[in-house]
Enzyme design. Structure first.
Site, PDB file in Angstrom:
ATOM      1  N   CYS A 161       0.589  -1.218   0.122  1.00 18.28           N
ATOM      2  CA  CYS A 161      -0.046   0.058  -0.059  1.00 18.28           C
ATOM      3  C   CYS A 161       0.623   1.515   0.132  1.00 18.28           C
ATOM      4  CB  CYS A 161      -0.868  -0.092   1.238  1.00 18.28           C
ATOM      5  SG  CYS A 161      -1.610  -1.469   1.507  1.00 18.28           S
ATOM      6  N   HIS A 300      -3.867   7.367   6.365  1.00 19.74           N
ATOM      7  CA  HIS A 300      -3.817   6.050   5.658  1.00 19.74           C
ATOM      8  C   HIS A 300      -5.358   5.650   5.678  1.00 19.74           C
ATOM      9  CE1 HIS A 300      -2.362   2.749   3.537  1.00 19.74           C
ATOM     10  NE2 HIS A 300      -2.716   1.934   4.624  1.00 19.74           N
ATOM     11  N   GLU A 311      -3.262   4.027  13.772  1.00 22.24           N
ATOM     12  CA  GLU A 311      -2.719   5.345  13.047  1.00 22.24           C
ATOM     13  C   GLU A 311      -3.002   6.359  13.930  1.00 22.24           C
ATOM     14  OE1 GLU A 311      -2.693   7.680   8.916  1.00 22.24           O
ATOM     15  OE2 GLU A 311      -4.133   5.950   9.231  1.00 22.24           O
ATOM     16  N   LYS A 332     -10.382   7.742   1.571  1.00 20.37           N
ATOM     17  CA  LYS A 332     -10.636   6.426   1.083  1.00 20.37           C
ATOM     18  C   LYS A 332     -12.026   6.077   1.590  1.00 20.37           C
ATOM     19  CE  LYS A 332      -6.409   3.824   1.746  1.00 20.37           C
ATOM     20  NZ  LYS A 332      -5.494   5.094   2.392  1.00 20.37           N
ATOM     21  N   HIS A 337      -9.462   1.946  -1.344  1.00 24.40           N
ATOM     22  CA  HIS A 337      -8.131   1.770  -0.995  1.00 24.40           C
ATOM     23  C   HIS A 337      -7.611   1.251  -2.585  1.00 24.40           C
ATOM     24  CE1 HIS A 337      -4.090   0.738   0.304  1.00 24.40           C
ATOM     25  NE2 HIS A 337      -4.732   0.444   1.643  1.00 24.40           N
ATOM     26  N   PHE A 396       1.057  -3.600   3.936  1.00 18.06           N
ATOM     27  CA  PHE A 396       1.545  -5.020   4.553  1.00 18.06           C
ATOM     28  C   PHE A 396       2.819  -5.304   4.433  1.00 18.06           C
ATOM     29  CE2 PHE A 396      -2.680  -7.389   3.618  1.00 18.06           C
ATOM     30  CZ  PHE A 396      -3.415  -6.703   4.651  1.00 18.06           C
TER      31      PHE A 396
END
Length: 410
Positions: A161, A300, A311, A332, A337, A396
């Site tokens: 990502c 994010h 986060e 998002k 995403h 990830f």
């Protein structure tokens, strides 16, 4: 080291296929998320995705578009927009110092999946001769380079990502160090396929479709969030040395001021605040900015139960008391995403927010999670005099990349 500025922007995304349409859509909280049709996914459950109503015939003849993966098509259009926006016209010598730094998670995922369908489910059991070059991870970067004769460094980055955030950050460093003068940086992704949807659904990571309004299925930082929504698209930025931009009288959107990259070294899929904190602090230190100089963080914010809380905690650790004064939002909720492309798309959002003094909202935030207690600019855009902005991308594998931009002053 040289200063680095942004002189062109381009985007293809679920909310819009030009920068103006896209940003206006975000500010208006117009969602690009909708149910996935049975021609893509015919499983028993109802799935949603951020999908682009993209017509390749506007750009290529059918025999040409058939040789380009969907992610590459997005990349070429976004890069072409950005190059046009920057009025970039390179002579033969300049092309040797013009580069492409591109990010993607899975590259030509659509072409790869089509090949497996042809191999295992068709009567012929044969794949197309172009399968390898359409599906390879660096196809989009290569096609941008070929289309615009950019003969400098060519780098493809795949860090889940955070791929396109890292591509912009590494491009920024390359120009700083004098390895290139101008770089097309960004990312693209096209993952709305049957196999990818099944894989993400098997992880139990996908959001449940909102029973009343599927376009409201992605709810970052909300108490009733149920997971992420996959999206597709691309975004491109033109990065130049400030000297070159000034010499040719280019319009400058902003200065890329800082970049941080740090690994969690913790888990393959579970986020950890330590790596996120270090990436944000590295970006601030690189920009030589104190935490209270940042006015907006494009989070994010994937709308997963664990990720949003982690986060939030990381932002609090980095910004301290100033965290309560920050505008934080996750777009998002509206575009989904975009995996390897999401960092470039969200950096573009951050730059446009900086330019227009408008922070796009975190849509669908009706029910607050008490563990997510910052100012997420719920539901409605807000006019704010922004001095500097930060964009977070956490992938990830614990791959965290963060960018900081500010107004450019000669």
């Amino acid at each position: 080291m040289r200063r680095v500025v942004v002189t062109g922007l381009g985007v293809v995304a679920p909310v819009g296929q030009t920068t103006t349409e896209f940003f206006d859509g975000l500010v208006s909280a117009r969602s690009g998320i909708r149910p996935v049709g049975p021609e893509i996914f015919n499983g028993p459950q109802r799935l949603v995705a951020g999908q682009v109503a993209f017509d390749p015939s506007k750009y290529w003849a059918p025999h040409l578009s058939a040789q380009l993966d969907r992610a590459t098509q997005f990349a070429l259009v976004a890069a072409g927009q950005a190059i046009c926006d920057a009025s970039l016209d390179l002579d033969d010598g300049e092309s040797l110092r013009a580069a492409v730094y591109w990010g993607t998670g899975l590259g030509g995922a659509t072409s790869i999946e089509d090949s497996y369908w042809q191999l295992f489910a068709s009567e012929t059991g044969r794949v197309r001769p172009s399968a390898v070059v359409m599906g390879m991870n660096n196809a989009a970067a290569a096609h941008i380079s070929i289309a615009h004769r950019l003969r400098g460094p060519l780098l493809n980055i795949s860090t889940a990502c955070s791929s396109s955030t890292a591509s912009i950050g590494e491009a920024y460093r390359a120009i700083q160090a004098g390895h290139a003068d101008v770089i097309v940086a960004g990312g693209s992704e096209a993952l709305i396929t049957y196999g990818n949807l099944c894989a993400w659904d098997a992880m139990r990571a996908l959001a449940h479709a909102d029973p009343v309004d599927p376009s409201r299925s992605c709810k970052p930082f909300a108490a009733d969030r149920t997971g992420l929504v996959l999206g597709e698209g691309a975004a491109a930025l033109i990065l130049e040395s400030s000297e070159r931009a000034e010499r040719r009288g280019a319009r400058v959107y902003a200065e890329i001021a800082g970049y941080g990259n740090a690994s969690d070294a913790h888990g393959i899929s579970k986020p950890d605040a330590d790596g996120q904190v270090r990436a944000m602090r590295l970006a601030l230190a690189d920009a030589n900015l104190a935490p209270d100089a940042i006015d907006y963080v494009n989070a994010h914010g994937t709308a997963t139960q664990v990720g949003d809380v982690v986060e939030t905690s990381a932002i609090k650790q980095v910004f301290g008391e100033h965290a309560r004064k920050l505008c934080v939002s996750s777009t998002k909720a509206l575009h989904g995403h975009l995996m390897g492309a999401t960092g470039a798309v969200e950096m573009l959002v951050s730059l446009m927010a900086l330019e227009h003094g408008i922070v796009p909202p975190t849509a669908h935030l009706e029910h607050r999670d008490p563990m997510c207690d910052l100012d997420y600019v719920p539901n409605e855009a807000r006019r704010v005099a922004l001095r500097a902005v930060m964009s977070n991308s956490f992938g990830f594998g614990g791959m965290n990349s963060v960018l900081v931009a500010r107004h450019y002053r000669e």
